[in-house]
Design a protein around this motif. Structure first.
Motif, PDB file in Angstrom:
ATOM      1  N   MET A 170       0.839  -1.199   0.000  1.00  0.00           N
ATOM      2  CA  MET A 170       0.000   0.000   0.000  1.00  0.00           C
ATOM      3  C   MET A 170       0.873   1.247   0.000  1.00  0.00           C
ATOM      4  SD  MET A 170      -3.409  -1.010   1.184  1.00  0.00           S
ATOM      5  CE  MET A 170      -3.789   0.536   1.931  1.00  0.00           C
ATOM      6  N   HIS A 171       0.387   2.277  -0.652  1.00  0.00           N
ATOM      7  CA  HIS A 171       1.099   3.558  -0.670  1.00  0.00           C
ATOM      8  C   HIS A 171       0.069   4.661  -0.794  1.00  0.00           C
ATOM      9  CE1 HIS A 171       4.226   6.407  -1.174  1.00  0.00           C
ATOM     10  NE2 HIS A 171       4.103   6.574  -2.467  1.00  0.00           N
ATOM     11  N   LYS A 172       0.055   5.563   0.168  1.00  0.00           N
ATOM     12  CA  LYS A 172      -0.878   6.699   0.175  1.00  0.00           C
ATOM     13  C   LYS A 172      -2.331   6.275  -0.069  1.00  0.00           C
ATOM     14  CE  LYS A 172       2.503  10.167  -0.982  1.00  0.00           C
ATOM     15  NZ  LYS A 172       3.223  10.848  -2.035  1.00  0.00           N
ATOM     16  N   GLY A 173      -2.741   5.211   0.623  1.00  0.00           N
ATOM     17  CA  GLY A 173      -4.141   4.800   0.554  1.00  0.00           C
ATOM     18  C   GLY A 173      -4.515   4.005  -0.675  1.00  0.00           C
ATOM     19  N   LYS A 174      -3.527   3.747  -1.535  1.00  0.00           N
ATOM     20  CA  LYS A 174      -3.821   2.953  -2.739  1.00  0.00           C
ATOM     21  C   LYS A 174      -3.063   1.634  -2.710  1.00  0.00           C
ATOM     22  CE  LYS A 174      -4.940   6.631  -5.961  1.00  0.00           C
ATOM     23  NZ  LYS A 174      -4.223   7.912  -5.882  1.00  0.00           N
ATOM     24  N   LEU A 175      -3.623   0.645  -3.390  1.00  0.00           N
ATOM     25  CA  LEU A 175      -2.929  -0.630  -3.527  1.00  0.00           C
ATOM     26  C   LEU A 175      -1.943  -0.516  -4.689  1.00  0.00           C
ATOM     27  CD1 LEU A 175      -3.051  -3.609  -2.427  1.00  0.00           C
ATOM     28  CD2 LEU A 175      -4.352  -4.106  -4.481  1.00  0.00           C
ATOM     29  N   VAL A 176      -0.651  -0.769  -4.394  1.00  0.00           N
ATOM     30  CA  VAL A 176       0.367  -0.662  -5.434  1.00  0.00           C
ATOM     31  C   VAL A 176       0.633  -2.018  -6.078  1.00  0.00           C
ATOM     32  CG1 VAL A 176       2.750   0.026  -5.903  1.00  0.00           C
ATOM     33  CG2 VAL A 176       1.450   1.225  -4.148  1.00  0.00           C
ATOM     34  N   ARG A 177       0.733  -3.055  -5.249  1.00  0.00           N
ATOM     35  CA  ARG A 177       0.957  -4.402  -5.761  1.00  0.00           C
ATOM     36  C   ARG A 177       0.156  -5.382  -4.923  1.00  0.00           C
ATOM     37  NH1 ARG A 177       5.778  -6.384  -8.382  1.00  0.00           N
ATOM     38  NH2 ARG A 177       4.508  -8.200  -8.758  1.00  0.00           N
ATOM     39  N   PHE A 178      -0.280  -6.472  -5.522  1.00  0.00           N
ATOM     40  CA  PHE A 178      -0.897  -7.557  -4.764  1.00  0.00           C
ATOM     41  C   PHE A 178      -0.647  -8.856  -5.514  1.00  0.00           C
ATOM     42  CE2 PHE A 178      -4.689 -10.340  -4.192  1.00  0.00           C
ATOM     43  CZ  PHE A 178      -4.386 -10.726  -2.894  1.00  0.00           C
ATOM     44  N   GLY A 179      -0.148  -9.865  -4.813  1.00  0.00           N
ATOM     45  CA  GLY A 179       0.070 -11.141  -5.474  1.00  0.00           C
ATOM     46  C   GLY A 179       0.794 -12.094  -4.553  1.00  0.00           C
ATOM     47  N   PRO A 180       1.142 -13.297  -5.074  1.00  0.00           N
ATOM     48  CA  PRO A 180       1.909 -14.254  -4.278  1.00  0.00           C
ATOM     49  C   PRO A 180       3.238 -13.631  -3.851  1.00  0.00           C
ATOM     50  CG  PRO A 180       1.113 -15.267  -6.311  1.00  0.00           C
ATOM     51  CD  PRO A 180       0.821 -13.813  -6.416  1.00  0.00           C
TER      52      PRO A 180
END
Ligand SMILES: Nc1ncnc2c1ncn2[C@@H]1O[C@H](COP(=O)(O)OP(=O)(O)OP(=O)(O)O)[C@@H](O)[C@H]1O
Ligand SMILES: [Mg+2]
Length: 344
Positions: free
Chosen positions: A300-310
């Motif tokens: 997460m960065h500044k309230g946003k999802l930047v990356r998501f995964g294994p």
């Protein structure tokens, strides 16, 4: 971690440019390795070992120092199948009463029996997301789904069963417990609330939970102030377990603890996960912890999802810029790491 680098750089600069002598007190050995000339290791009020930074980091003599240098050696094999979800967070946006939106359209999910780590710098919205999931802060947009069923946004409208299945362990065990209640009362409360246990049956169950968190006899009538930081966090874990949850949200449960005590807590959580097929959302600043416990990772960065995964994908190249900065900011347990990082 990104903030920490700035602080270390400022202190190092101040020492070098003013010729001031400094004492740096910390439980993070990788940090002192970057700025100290000499290191003294203390335990129970006694000097364990005292020498040059190089000697302590590269050739520690005492067993305790060796253990400190070698923490973060835990490694979890990532779960192969990450399809399915016990907890699904979809398009969540949230704001506090001051009207500032702190989460923007965040989505992620957690497969059953696995651990999802949420990382990101201070203020990125990690705890706010935990509040939304537990119903403490109803979102302005989006939904949280538990085992295929959408959860009611506000805590007060959730059923007892919904409350039971999802427990939260707070970062600060100190403020998360009533100082006027004994361990027996703290762990006993959810037993009465969820299962109607009283009297001897309740006491027996409290003792059973204390055994599970590896705290022997003699703790049941103590107050929080009579426990160490690590013991308090164990009691907090026992209180969460008392509800017999399916998912536990852990909000930086080890960040206030020294590395060996923290490692003990992580091992305990991993053992409980195996035994009870628990699923964890684990909020942390510490990439070492992510490697040790996670199956999947959300950045997460500044309230946003930047990356998501294994985990294997998020923590290996190609990185996005922010994840790269986060990973490069983790101090390594070797001399010269900070200078190399700042020089690069
Ligand atoms: N009660 C509140 N009222 C208004 N704003 C808040 C409140 N709590 C947090 N915030 C703001 O929301 C944003 C996200 O905060 P949050 O506590 O979720 O961050 P975090 O990622 O958990 O940080 P940390 O790693 O320091 O715990 C920050 O800008 C913070 O100032
Ligand atoms: Mg937080």
């Amino acid at each position: 971690m990104t903030t920490q680098i700035g602080v270390l750089q400022a202190i190092k600069h101040a020492i070098e440019t003013t010729g001031t002598a400094a004492l740096y007190i910390t439980h993070d050995l990788a940090v002192v390795a970057q700025i100290a000339d000499d290191i003294m290791v203390l335990r129970h009020g006694k000097t364990v070992e005292y020498g040059s930074a190089r000697q302590i980091i590269e050739a520690p003599v005492e067993t305790y120092t060796q253990a400190l240098v070698n923490t973060n050696s835990l490694q979890k094999e990532q779960a192969a199948d990450q399809s399915g979800a016990v907890l699904k967070i979809e398009n969540i946006s949230a704001k506090y009463s001051n009207g500032v939106t702190v989460l923007h359209d965040v989505s992620m999910h957690l497969p059953k029996g696995q651990t999802l780590a949420i990382v990101g710098e201070s203020g990125s919205g990690k705890s706010t997301l935990a509040r939304v999931v537990t119903g403490l802060l109803p979102p302005v947009q989006g939904s949280v789904t538990f085992d295929g069923q959408v959860l009611t946004p506000a805590l007060k409208n959730r059923t007892k069963q919904d409350l039971r299945r999802l427990q939260l362990i707070y970062q600060m065990a100190d403020t998360a417990m009533n100082p006027r209640q004994t361990v027996r009362q703290i762990i006993g409360r959810p037993l009465t609330f969820y299962e109607g246990l009283r009297g001897d049956a309740k006491t027996a169950r409290v003792q059973e939970l204390l055994d599970q968190i590896e705290m022997g006899k003699g703790f049941i009538d103590r107050y929080p102030a009579e426990l160490s930081g690590g013991q308090k966090q164990r009691v907090a874990i026992a209180r969460a377990l008392a509800a017999n949850p399916e998912v536990i949200l852990c909000d930086e449960p080890t960040s206030a603890l020294d590395p060996l005590v923290a490692e003990g807590i992580l091992k305990l959580l991993m053992r409980l996960q195996k035994e009870r097929e628990l699923s964890y959302v684990f909020i942390t600043h510490d990439i070492g912890i992510v490697r040790a416990i996670a199956d999947s990772v959300a950045v997460m960065h500044k309230g946003k999802l930047v990356r998501f995964g294994p985990k294997s994908e998020v923590l290996s190249p190609p990185f996005d810029d922010y994840t790269n900065t986060l990973l490069k900011s983790v101090p390594e347990m070797r001399l010269g790491w900070l200078d190399e990082t700042l020089g690069a």
